[in-house]
Design a protein around this motif. Sequence first.
Motif, short mmCIF file in Angstrom:
data_model
loop_
_atom_site.label_atom_id
_atom_site.label_comp_id
_atom_site.label_asym_id
_atom_site.label_seq_id
_atom_site.Cartn_x
_atom_site.Cartn_y
_atom_site.Cartn_z
N GLU A 1 -7.92 24.15 -16.29
CA GLU A 1 -6.49 23.40 -16.74
C GLU A 1 -6.53 22.19 -16.24
O GLU A 1 -6.00 21.69 -15.54
CB GLU A 1 -5.69 24.82 -16.30
CG GLU A 1 -4.07 24.51 -17.28
CD GLU A 1 -3.38 25.41 -16.90
OE1 GLU A 1 -3.55 26.46 -17.39
OE2 GLU A 1 -2.04 25.57 -15.92
N ASP B 1 3.49 26.69 -24.87
CA ASP B 1 2.84 24.91 -24.47
C ASP B 1 1.79 24.28 -24.02
O ASP B 1 1.57 23.67 -23.06
CB ASP B 1 4.66 24.78 -23.24
CG ASP B 1 3.98 25.18 -22.22
OD1 ASP B 1 3.02 26.10 -21.92
OD2 ASP B 1 4.89 25.07 -20.86
N THR B 2 0.83 25.12 -25.33
CA THR B 2 -0.14 24.98 -24.16
C THR B 2 -0.78 24.52 -25.67
O THR B 2 -0.84 24.48 -26.44
CB THR B 2 -0.98 25.63 -23.18
OG1 THR B 2 -1.02 26.44 -22.36
CG2 THR B 2 -2.67 25.35 -23.40
N HIS C 1 -1.80 21.73 -20.95
CA HIS C 1 -0.28 22.66 -20.81
C HIS C 1 1.04 21.57 -20.29
O HIS C 1 1.26 20.65 -19.36
CB HIS C 1 -0.62 23.92 -19.73
CG HIS C 1 0.10 23.52 -18.26
ND1 HIS C 1 1.46 24.32 -18.07
CD2 HIS C 1 -0.74 23.44 -17.11
CE1 HIS C 1 1.14 23.65 -16.65
NE2 HIS C 1 -0.14 23.61 -16.51
#
Length: 289
Positions: A228, A105-106, A255
């Motif tokens: 991230e 999911d990134t 993400h």
Amino acid sequence: MNKINATRGVYFLANNGVFEQSVGFLRSFRTHNPKLPLCLIPFDSDFDKISALKNTYSFSVFDDSSLLASCDAISEKFHGFKLGTYRKLVAWEGIFDDFIYIDVDTVVIDSVDFAFEHLKQHDYVASHSNIETIRRWVWKDSVYSTNLLTTPQIAYSANTGFFVSRRGLLPMKHCSAKVSGGLELKESMELDCMEQPFLNYLVVTSGYSYTSLLRLLTAENAPAAKLEWWAGTPAGRVEEGKLYHPSGAPIFLVHWAGFSNNFGGSRAGLPYRDLWEFYRRPGFSADIL
């Protein structure tokens, strides 16, 4: 082992149920990491649609059924049923000497090579850690009264959708042996976050050195670290397949944890939808190698 000649690669976990997310992940990853070896860890036996992409996106498939079954057995101890997210534990038994694990999911918006360099000082590097507001996604408040973990071990509470480590540090025999100790903390684990509490428990009780990219950037004087970005965080600026942090901090992946229901149909409500669709849209060539 000569670390100069160590093999490096990336693992991802998927099945047909996350096909849309997987294509976005694969296109973005290969856009920015065209040559880095990539390996699929099957979430379960339903992954033929994902496997069919392996020539287009140049990845192998982890196929040791006994190790995957061992992960399933661990998940049953904590959840009462098989939960494929625990299969990411096989990364320590895989084909790469130094490895990165990334959830699908990134989207990956830059090279990930920088992350391997942090293994010179640490054995395990997550993306984010030591943030009280995300501690609750690992441990319930009751964990403090168990006296089974130290305050610093609890405070680490890292996200497990991205991590960097080395083969052999947490082999399956070790993971299985730690289940009984983990079960003592079961009532204080946030098991809605699947494997995240148990994996944190494995890391903080391992005796190895662990940190996160956030701490490297903010507390350990490692300016080369990148970050991230969680899609639930506002204020990021999207431009041509990149996301820019308001402070100027470098972002290398974004993400969408918690937004799994927003990837189908119109994708209504998906934050940073334009970023995800930059890589997933039909007009973007699948053949980017």
